[in-house]
Motif scaffolding. Structure first.
Motif, PDB file in Angstrom:
ATOM      1  N   ASP A 229       3.106   5.914  -5.497  1.00 11.63           N
ATOM      2  CA  ASP A 229       3.043   6.315  -7.168  1.00 11.63           C
ATOM      3  C   ASP A 229       1.976   7.201  -7.288  1.00 11.63           C
ATOM      4  OD1 ASP A 229       5.174   4.516  -7.633  1.00 11.63           O
ATOM      5  OD2 ASP A 229       3.958   2.681  -7.658  1.00 11.63           O
TER       6      ASP A 229
ATOM      7  N   HIS B 116       0.833  -1.292  -0.130  1.00  4.72           N
ATOM      8  CA  HIS B 116      -0.026  -0.026   0.027  1.00  4.72           C
ATOM      9  C   HIS B 116       0.922   1.278  -0.205  1.00  4.72           C
ATOM     10  CE1 HIS B 116      -3.606  -2.138   1.706  1.00  4.72           C
ATOM     11  NE2 HIS B 116      -3.618  -2.546   0.320  1.00  4.72           N
TER      12      HIS B 116
ATOM     13  N   GLN C  49       1.919   1.796  -3.713  1.00  2.00           N
ATOM     14  CA  GLN C  49       0.835   2.376  -4.344  1.00  2.00           C
ATOM     15  C   GLN C  49       0.480   3.708  -3.988  1.00  2.00           C
ATOM     16  OE1 GLN C  49      -2.273  -0.319  -3.800  1.00  2.00           O
ATOM     17  NE2 GLN C  49      -1.556  -1.808  -5.116  1.00  2.00           N
TER      18      GLN C  49
END
Length: 419
Positions: free
Chosen positions: A203, A197, A200
């Motif tokens: 990003d 997580h 992500q």
């Protein structure tokens, strides 16, 4: 007593010689009368006209040049007008008739409103530049924070993996309980999930920050375009000459308040002249671009070609433009009057006669001279120029005809020309 004269009368016989003499005398008298009538008789004609009142021309064979004679004037082929780029007060730097060079400043329009707007937009540009710089710093700070979180999640993942390996080995040797093993497995799963997580989120945060920066950069680019456009308008407040020539007419006064796109002055390019020629509408169908034209200006003749023909007729005339071929046109002046001769066609070896008022009768009849008698004959005319007319039928070379007006004797078949 004498009774009568019968004794004195003598009967005479008629002589044949006297009869012959009498007949000869009668014949002589008749012949003399006939001769005298031929000598003194006047030619018979329906009407008579004084020869000094008519014009006579002789038919000949030669070349016939169809042409049109028209009047025109010299115009500048390039005569642009200069306009006010914005609303403001105009300051003229030239006068009518002054010579100017290409790019020379001819007028300046003062526009305080436009200058103030430029300053405002420049200030807005500086604000957007500062805002973009601050966003870039915030993006770097947020990226660093997210990278830190990702690194911590990775450290936690590595620690959980070690504990899990230790627990797996320890359970074999019965060094730990089953609960401790399960706890190590759960910690590893939690660490893997946190790392996933965190990666992500980093990003996504990077994409969000990049998008926001792109929006800010686009806003700044748009603002730069606004400033550049205002700077261009400010620069165009200096009205410059678009050609090298002279100032034709000043259309405003010095210091006057002008509106946007209001004409200021007219320039005349002295290096490019054309002739504007007005041709009668009866020749409109025969005009075409490329026809040769001779222009007479005083004692000089200039050559050119028809460059443009107006599609409309005004005042029963067609306006045309003639392009001149001479390289040196310094002797010409704007609006100088010229006489133009447009050459339509050139026919060789045709029967022709000088053009006259007889063409007002339609060109279907002519009065041909035989001695001092003019006989009406039917003719057919062909090509017509301003000076000559082609005769197709009805006459021959060296025939003489009356070329003046036939109105006085148009109904007569023969006309006597009195000396």
């Amino acid at each position: 007593m004498i009774k009568d004269t019968s004794g004195q009368d003598v009967v005479l016989e008629k002589s044949s010689v006297n009869k012959v003499k009498l007949a000869a005398g009668v014949i002589t008298v008749l012949v003399l009368i006939a001769v005298l009538s031929l000598v003194f008789a006047k030619p018979s004609a329906n009407k008579s006209v004084d020869m000094a009142r008519v014009q006579i021309a002789t038919l000949e064979t030669g070349d016939l040049v169809r042409d049109i004679i028209a009047n025109g004037r010299i115009v500048a082929a390039n005569a642009p007008q200069l306009y006010a780029p914005e609303q403001g007060f105009v300051e003229l730097t030239v006068n009518a008739g002054d010579s100017v060079e290409y790019g020379q400043v001819l007028a300046v329009v003062e526009s305080p409103e436009l200058q103030n707007k430029l300053e405002q937009e420049r200030s807005e540009q500086q604000r957007l530049e500062g805002q973009l710089a601050r966003q870039e710093l915030d993006a770097r700070r947020q990226t660093l924070q997210l990278t830190k979180q990702l690194d911590l999640a990775e450290v936690d993942l590595q620690a959980a993996e070690r504990e899990n390996r230790r627990a797996q080995k320890s359970i074999i040797n019965n060094l730990i309980s089953q609960i401790d093993l399960e706890k190590a497995v759960d910690d590893l799963a939690r660490a893997q999930l946190n790392f996933k997580h965190a990666k992500q989120e980093v990003d996504l945060a990077k994409d969000t920050l990049a998008f926001e920066l792109d929006v800010s950069r686009s806003t700044l680019s748009r603002q730069k375009l606004i400033v550049e456009e205002l700077e261009r308008k400010i620069q165009q407040l200096n009205v410059t000459a678009s050609v090298t020539g002279v100032v034709g007419n000043l259309l405003v006064q010095h210091g006057a308040l002008v509106d946007k796109n209001m004409p200021l002055m007219t320039l005349v390019d002295l290096t490019a002249y054309e002739a504007e020629v007005n041709v009668a509408e009866s020749y409109a169908s025969e005009l075409s671009i490329g026809l040769p034209v001779e222009l007479r200006i005083g004692n000089s003749i200039l050559e050119g070609t028809l460059a443009a023909v107006s599609p409309e007729i005004k005042n029963r005339e067609v306006t045309t433009r003639v392009k001149l071929h001479q390289p040196d046109l310094t002797m010409l002046r704007q609006n100088q009057q010229v006489t133009a001769r447009v050459l339509l066609d050139n026919k060789s070896n045709v029967l022709k006669v000088k053009r006259g008022s007889f063409m007002q009768s339609g060109g279907f009849i002519a009065y041909k001279l035989e001695g001092n008698i003019a006989h009406k004959v039917d003719i057919e005319v062909g090509a017509k120029s301003m000076r000559e007319v082609e005769i197709l039928t009805g006459l021959q070379a060296n025939d003489q005809i009356i070329i003046s007006n036939y109105q006085e004797f148009i109904d007569a078949d023969t006309v006597l020309l009195r000396n």
